[in-house]
Design a protein around this motif. Structure first.
Motif, PDB file in Angstrom:
ATOM      1  N   THR A 276       0.834  -1.200   0.000  1.00 63.11           N
ATOM      2  CA  THR A 276       0.000   0.000   0.000  1.00 63.11           C
ATOM      3  C   THR A 276       0.863   1.241   0.000  1.00 63.11           C
ATOM      4  O   THR A 276       1.833   1.341   0.781  1.00 63.11           O
ATOM      5  CB  THR A 276      -0.930   0.025   1.230  1.00 63.11           C
ATOM      6  OG1 THR A 276      -1.708  -1.176   1.266  1.00 63.11           O
ATOM      7  CG2 THR A 276      -1.855   1.226   1.190  1.00 63.11           C
ATOM      8  N   ALA A 277       0.526   2.181  -0.852  1.00 61.30           N
ATOM      9  CA  ALA A 277       1.145   3.507  -0.858  1.00 61.30           C
ATOM     10  C   ALA A 277       0.054   4.516  -0.550  1.00 61.30           C
ATOM     11  O   ALA A 277      -1.028   4.473  -1.158  1.00 61.30           O
ATOM     12  CB  ALA A 277       1.793   3.793  -2.210  1.00 61.30           C
ATOM     13  N   SER A 278       0.320   5.436   0.415  1.00 59.45           N
ATOM     14  CA  SER A 278      -0.725   6.369   0.842  1.00 59.45           C
ATOM     15  C   SER A 278      -0.148   7.765   1.012  1.00 59.45           C
ATOM     16  O   SER A 278       1.060   7.945   1.230  1.00 59.45           O
ATOM     17  CB  SER A 278      -1.361   5.903   2.149  1.00 59.45           C
ATOM     18  OG  SER A 278      -0.396   5.872   3.194  1.00 59.45           O
ATOM     19  N   THR A 279      -1.009   8.730   0.919  1.00 58.72           N
ATOM     20  CA  THR A 279      -0.653  10.127   1.161  1.00 58.72           C
ATOM     21  C   THR A 279      -1.830  10.821   1.801  1.00 58.72           C
ATOM     22  O   THR A 279      -2.992  10.483   1.513  1.00 58.72           O
ATOM     23  CB  THR A 279      -0.249  10.826  -0.147  1.00 58.72           C
ATOM     24  OG1 THR A 279       0.117  12.185   0.146  1.00 58.72           O
ATOM     25  CG2 THR A 279      -1.393  10.824  -1.162  1.00 58.72           C
ATOM     26  N   ALA A 280      -1.548  11.804   2.708  1.00 64.84           N
ATOM     27  CA  ALA A 280      -2.619  12.537   3.397  1.00 64.84           C
ATOM     28  C   ALA A 280      -2.169  13.972   3.610  1.00 64.84           C
ATOM     29  O   ALA A 280      -0.987  14.234   3.893  1.00 64.84           O
ATOM     30  CB  ALA A 280      -2.962  11.879   4.730  1.00 64.84           C
ATOM     31  N   ARG A 281      -3.093  14.911   3.491  1.00 63.74           N
ATOM     32  CA  ARG A 281      -2.827  16.337   3.708  1.00 63.74           C
ATOM     33  C   ARG A 281      -3.971  16.928   4.530  1.00 63.74           C
ATOM     34  O   ARG A 281      -5.153  16.637   4.280  1.00 63.74           O
ATOM     35  CB  ARG A 281      -2.731  17.077   2.369  1.00 63.74           C
ATOM     36  CG  ARG A 281      -1.570  16.644   1.480  1.00 63.74           C
ATOM     37  CD  ARG A 281      -0.241  17.073   2.091  1.00 63.74           C
ATOM     38  NE  ARG A 281       0.888  16.756   1.227  1.00 63.74           N
ATOM     39  CZ  ARG A 281       1.534  15.600   1.222  1.00 63.74           C
ATOM     40  NH1 ARG A 281       1.146  14.624   2.065  1.00 63.74           N
ATOM     41  NH2 ARG A 281       2.553  15.406   0.416  1.00 63.74           N
ATOM     42  N   ASP A 282      -3.581  17.802   5.512  1.00 68.02           N
ATOM     43  CA  ASP A 282      -4.570  18.481   6.379  1.00 68.02           C
ATOM     44  C   ASP A 282      -5.532  17.485   7.000  1.00 68.02           C
ATOM     45  O   ASP A 282      -6.705  17.813   7.233  1.00 68.02           O
ATOM     46  CB  ASP A 282      -5.366  19.531   5.583  1.00 68.02           C
ATOM     47  CG  ASP A 282      -4.511  20.740   5.233  1.00 68.02           C
ATOM     48  OD1 ASP A 282      -3.339  20.775   5.677  1.00 68.02           O
ATOM     49  OD2 ASP A 282      -5.012  21.619   4.518  1.00 68.02           O
ATOM     50  N   GLN A 283      -5.087  16.294   7.283  1.00 68.71           N
ATOM     51  CA  GLN A 283      -6.004  15.262   7.755  1.00 68.71           C
ATOM     52  C   GLN A 283      -6.457  15.529   9.197  1.00 68.71           C
ATOM     53  O   GLN A 283      -7.590  15.255   9.555  1.00 68.71           O
ATOM     54  CB  GLN A 283      -5.326  13.888   7.666  1.00 68.71           C
ATOM     55  CG  GLN A 283      -6.258  12.710   7.880  1.00 68.71           C
ATOM     56  CD  GLN A 283      -7.211  12.503   6.708  1.00 68.71           C
ATOM     57  OE1 GLN A 283      -7.009  13.073   5.641  1.00 68.71           O
ATOM     58  NE2 GLN A 283      -8.268  11.738   6.916  1.00 68.71           N
ATOM     59  N   PHE A 284      -5.560  16.108  10.022  1.00 65.03           N
ATOM     60  CA  PHE A 284      -5.893  16.321  11.434  1.00 65.03           C
ATOM     61  C   PHE A 284      -5.834  17.798  11.835  1.00 65.03           C
ATOM     62  O   PHE A 284      -6.614  18.252  12.670  1.00 65.03           O
ATOM     63  CB  PHE A 284      -4.947  15.509  12.335  1.00 65.03           C
ATOM     64  CG  PHE A 284      -4.992  14.039  12.057  1.00 65.03           C
ATOM     65  CD1 PHE A 284      -6.098  13.277  12.420  1.00 65.03           C
ATOM     66  CD2 PHE A 284      -3.941  13.417  11.401  1.00 65.03           C
ATOM     67  CE1 PHE A 284      -6.135  11.921  12.159  1.00 65.03           C
ATOM     68  CE2 PHE A 284      -3.976  12.061  11.129  1.00 65.03           C
ATOM     69  CZ  PHE A 284      -5.072  11.312  11.506  1.00 65.03           C
ATOM     70  N   PHE A 285      -4.918  18.548  11.242  1.00 63.00           N
ATOM     71  CA  PHE A 285      -4.817  19.983  11.527  1.00 63.00           C
ATOM     72  C   PHE A 285      -4.098  20.645  10.371  1.00 63.00           C
ATOM     73  O   PHE A 285      -3.456  19.964   9.558  1.00 63.00           O
ATOM     74  CB  PHE A 285      -4.093  20.240  12.866  1.00 63.00           C
ATOM     75  CG  PHE A 285      -2.829  19.469  13.034  1.00 63.00           C
ATOM     76  CD1 PHE A 285      -1.627  19.906  12.463  1.00 63.00           C
ATOM     77  CD2 PHE A 285      -2.816  18.289  13.768  1.00 63.00           C
ATOM     78  CE1 PHE A 285      -0.464  19.194  12.625  1.00 63.00           C
ATOM     79  CE2 PHE A 285      -1.641  17.582  13.926  1.00 63.00           C
ATOM     80  CZ  PHE A 285      -0.464  18.022  13.356  1.00 63.00           C
ATOM     81  N   PRO A 286      -4.186  21.928  10.239  1.00 64.53           N
ATOM     82  CA  PRO A 286      -3.594  22.633   9.104  1.00 64.53           C
ATOM     83  C   PRO A 286      -2.109  22.321   8.969  1.00 64.53           C
ATOM     84  O   PRO A 286      -1.362  22.285   9.955  1.00 64.53           O
ATOM     85  CB  PRO A 286      -3.838  24.105   9.428  1.00 64.53           C
ATOM     86  CG  PRO A 286      -5.031  24.095  10.325  1.00 64.53           C
ATOM     87  CD  PRO A 286      -4.903  22.858  11.169  1.00 64.53           C
ATOM     88  N   GLY A 287      -1.707  22.073   7.714  1.00 60.45           N
ATOM     89  CA  GLY A 287      -0.318  21.802   7.419  1.00 60.45           C
ATOM     90  C   GLY A 287       0.113  20.373   7.644  1.00 60.45           C
ATOM     91  O   GLY A 287       1.266  20.021   7.370  1.00 60.45           O
ATOM     92  N   TYR A 288      -0.784  19.552   8.140  1.00 60.56           N
ATOM     93  CA  TYR A 288      -0.410  18.149   8.403  1.00 60.56           C
ATOM     94  C   TYR A 288      -0.217  17.413   7.069  1.00 60.56           C
ATOM     95  O   TYR A 288      -0.974  17.583   6.123  1.00 60.56           O
ATOM     96  CB  TYR A 288      -1.513  17.455   9.198  1.00 60.56           C
ATOM     97  CG  TYR A 288      -1.281  15.971   9.377  1.00 60.56           C
ATOM     98  CD1 TYR A 288      -0.506  15.487  10.410  1.00 60.56           C
ATOM     99  CD2 TYR A 288      -1.843  15.055   8.483  1.00 60.56           C
ATOM    100  CE1 TYR A 288      -0.295  14.120  10.572  1.00 60.56           C
ATOM    101  CE2 TYR A 288      -1.644  13.703   8.618  1.00 60.56           C
ATOM    102  CZ  TYR A 288      -0.854  13.231   9.675  1.00 60.56           C
ATOM    103  OH  TYR A 288      -0.656  11.882   9.821  1.00 60.56           O
TER     104      TYR A 288
END
Length: 418
Positions: A276-288
């Motif tokens: 698995t390859a994954s990416t996440a942005r702003d998932q929990f707070f700004p800039g995450y």
């Protein structure tokens, strides 16, 4: 030689001007192109092929992409130094999964689907062969009806001549009134016979259009029926190897056996390799932000299902017993129907020989009676009876000729899928 004579005697009426001739094989081809029943069976076969493709996919890797995107506002009340902020959370993952072990479930599913396809193909072959037999029956029905119309018209012409001659002889006092009345009655009988023959021809033509999808104009005579096994033992042996009904039942039993193995596979663990390859942005707070790649093995083993797995196994076992019973029944039915069909062919061949002799003898007797009546040695009633007997003999020959072809196609439909 008598069989060949019988098959060519009483050929169909002349082909209408401008109409293209059609042979029985051509009629069969036309029917196969547009018959709704055959199209339905072929569609079921296509569905079985699609199920096999689905089952085989269980052995191949799968690649799944999932993603989400949103926008909103978050207020962390000063935690981590963040207050109220606009965020656009985004996430995506790409997973590659390859089954390593399924307890035999994938193999069983493939076998079940493959045997289901084999059963569907056998049913297509059987439906195609039965359609050929139905077309042969409709085709011969039209030819026989045309022959009967021609015979009835010829008979009516003879009766009109006999009645006209009887009227002249009655006026001259050569015959009593009874002979004239009998001739008149037979004339009316001939007219009724022609009407019935024309009605049967109309029904036969309508049935032909229903089966073949084309008008039966210019049908060529069937010179010889299709070849059939020389003996009953050969017919039974051929049916045991290639009868569509039997092949379908055998494939259904094998599919049911695979169904039992598939159900039992639920009791065993399953393993799969995943990446698995994954990416996440702003998932929990700004800039995450977070990116990752993982490779591992996933396992699954149902330890308790509340009886669901046992129920599926019992259901598959019952389906197997039903398929075995259907196979036994199919074996008995195939043997019975082949014996009957082969007997019909043998009977039709024997009948056509006798019908040929009968028609020849009746025609010869009719000629003799005509001459004897002409010189006053026999009463008119004898000529009327001879005409009736000759028509009956010729009609029997027409029927016998058609039965040879029809019964041969029916027997072959039971033996081989086409």
């Amino acid at each position: 030689m008598r069989t060949a004579l019988a098959l060519t005697l009483l050929a169909s009426v002349a082909t209408p001007l401008g109409a293209s001739a059609m042979t029985l094989p051509e009629a069969i081809v036309l029917a196969r192109r547009a018959n709704p029943g055959l199209a339905q069976v072929q569609a079921q076969s296509d569905a079985a092929s699609a199920r096999l493709t689905q089952a085989r996919a269980g052995r191949l890797p799968s690649l799944t992409l999932s993603a989400e995107s949103a926008s909103g506002t978050t207020d962390l009340s000063g935690f981590f130094g963040f207050g109220q902020s606009d965020v656009s959370p985004r996430a995506a993952s790409l997973q590659l999964r390859q089954s390593l072990f399924s307890g035999g479930g994938v193999s069983a599913a493939i076998t079940q689907a493959r045997e289901g396809k084999a059963a569907a193909l056998a049913q297509v072959g059987g439906a195609t062969a039965m359609l050929s037999a139905e077309v042969a029956s409709a085709y011969v029905g039209v030819l026989s009806a045309q022959d009967m119309v021609a015979l009835s018209r010829a008979q009516l012409a003879q009766m009109e001549t006999i009645t006209s001659q009887a009227q002249l002889r009655f006026k001259s006092g050569e015959i009593p009134r009874t002979d004239l009345d009998q001739a008149t009655a037979r004339l009316a009988e001939s007219r009724a016979g022609l009407a019935r023959a024309e009605g049967q021809l109309a029904r036969s033509r309508a049935h032909f259009v229903s089966v073949v999808g084309a008008e039966p104009d210019g049908l060529e005579a069937v010179v010889s029926p299709p070849a059939t096994p020389a003996s009953l033992d050969e017919a039974i042996a051929a049916a045991s190897e290639s009868s569509p009904m039997l092949l379908a039942a055998q494939a259904a039993e094998r599919a049911a056996q695979a169904g039992v193995r598939y159900a039992k596979a639920d009791r065993l663990p399953s393993l799969a390799l995943t990446a698995t390859a994954s990416t996440a942005r702003d998932q929990f707070f700004p800039g995450y932000s977070a990116d990752g790649v993982t490779v591992g093995v996933q396992g699954r083993w149902t330890l308790f299902s509340g009886g669901a797995v046992s129920g599926r196994i019992d259901e598959a076992g019952a389906a197997l017993r039903s398929a075995q019973a259907s196979l036994n029944s199919a074996q008995a039915r195939v043997r019975e129907t082949v014996i009957v069909a082969w007997g019909d062919v043998a009977t039709a061949r024997a009948v056509i020989l006798a019908a040929t002799d009968q028609a020849s003898a009746a025609t010869s007797a009719l000629d003799s009676v005509r001459n004897e009546v002409r010189v006053g040695q026999r009463p008119v009633l004898d000529l009327l009876d001879a005409e009736r007997e000759a028509l009956a003999a010729q009609s029997g020959l027409v029927t016998a000729r058609g039965e040879v072809t029809i019964s041969s196609y029916r027997l072959n439909a039971l033996l081989h899928g086409q």
